[in-house]
Write an enzyme that holds these catalytic residues in place. Sequence first.
Site, PDB file in Angstrom:
ATOM      1  CG  HIS A  96     -24.762 -27.496  -5.997  1.00 19.70           C
ATOM      2  ND1 HIS A  96     -23.984 -28.148  -5.354  1.00 19.70           N
ATOM      3  CD2 HIS A  96     -23.821 -26.594  -6.124  1.00 19.70           C
ATOM      4  CE1 HIS A  96     -23.092 -27.733  -4.361  1.00 19.70           C
ATOM      5  NE2 HIS A  96     -22.557 -26.935  -4.876  1.00 19.70           N
ATOM      6  CG  ASN A 113     -23.683 -31.708  -7.189  1.00 17.03           C
ATOM      7  OD1 ASN A 113     -23.619 -30.661  -7.864  1.00 17.03           O
ATOM      8  ND2 ASN A 113     -23.460 -32.343  -6.420  1.00 17.03           N
ATOM      9  CD  GLU A 162     -26.081 -30.778  -2.914  1.00 17.59           C
ATOM     10  OE1 GLU A 162     -25.973 -30.903  -4.829  1.00 17.59           O
ATOM     11  OE2 GLU A 162     -25.274 -30.891  -2.693  1.00 17.59           O
ATOM     12  CG  ASP A 179     -26.360 -21.942   0.319  1.00 15.62           C
ATOM     13  OD1 ASP A 179     -25.665 -20.876   0.711  1.00 15.62           O
ATOM     14  OD2 ASP A 179     -26.381 -22.279  -0.604  1.00 15.62           O
TER      15      ASP A 179
END
Length: 249
Positions: free
Chosen positions: A138, A136, A143, A67
């Site tokens: 991810h 979280n 996400e 990314d």
Amino acid sequence: MRIYEAKDYNDLSRKAANIISAQIIMKPDAVLGLATGSTPIGTYKQLIEWYEKGDLDFKEIKTINLDEYKGIGPENEQSYYHFMRTNLFDHINIDLANTNIPNGLEEDIEKECARYDDIINQSGGIDLQLLGIGCNGHIGFNEPGISFDKSTHCVKLADNTIQANARFFESIEDVPKYAYSMGIKNIMQAKSILLVASGENKAKALYEALYGPITPAVPASVLQLHNNVSIVADEEALSIVKSEKESLL
Ligand code: PGA
């Protein structure tokens, strides 16, 4: 899925670097999927050390990063391009022409995502994909809530991701709000996956990813469906996994 427990961060870094080294030695022109974030830094340091000793050769290795922030360029110190140069590429004999990171300055989202998917598809497939995991759940910037069938896409970063990444920026307002990220589909097409996790703040996400329901609410849970995943995690990151297992004994 194989879980390797590391004593501490150094041990984690060495174990993860060993798995990557094995891939490089077995296939000197391997395609490595690479990750940024704090966790892989020690792994990259260890790879550099082994390269300097003459044990590793990156001359034919190709890399495809997960990314990049949208809206910042490679010269920006917070860019993932800059991260990869300073933490790995500038210290090994990799040909920069063989390294790939999404172009954060490309405004045309459709064009950039198609270009990146083409790079992944034309590489012959990622041999080993390195992943961190967010608090979280991810992976990359996929996400919670993300559809599992997405390939490269532009994401709006979750608020807790922006907060977690604010430590690298002068202020939270400076953290980009969007990023280009490989999708879950690209990640799942990798031939093998290595996920690294360190610290207690990852314990819940790691437990849910490994033993919870497979759900877009915890993107990393999709890895339960992949047939070649190695997890290297330290004691803190594995604390809930271990306590839940003990309660079942
Ligand atoms: P970290 O990030 O290695 O900096 O904890 C991992 C991630 O968010 O994917």
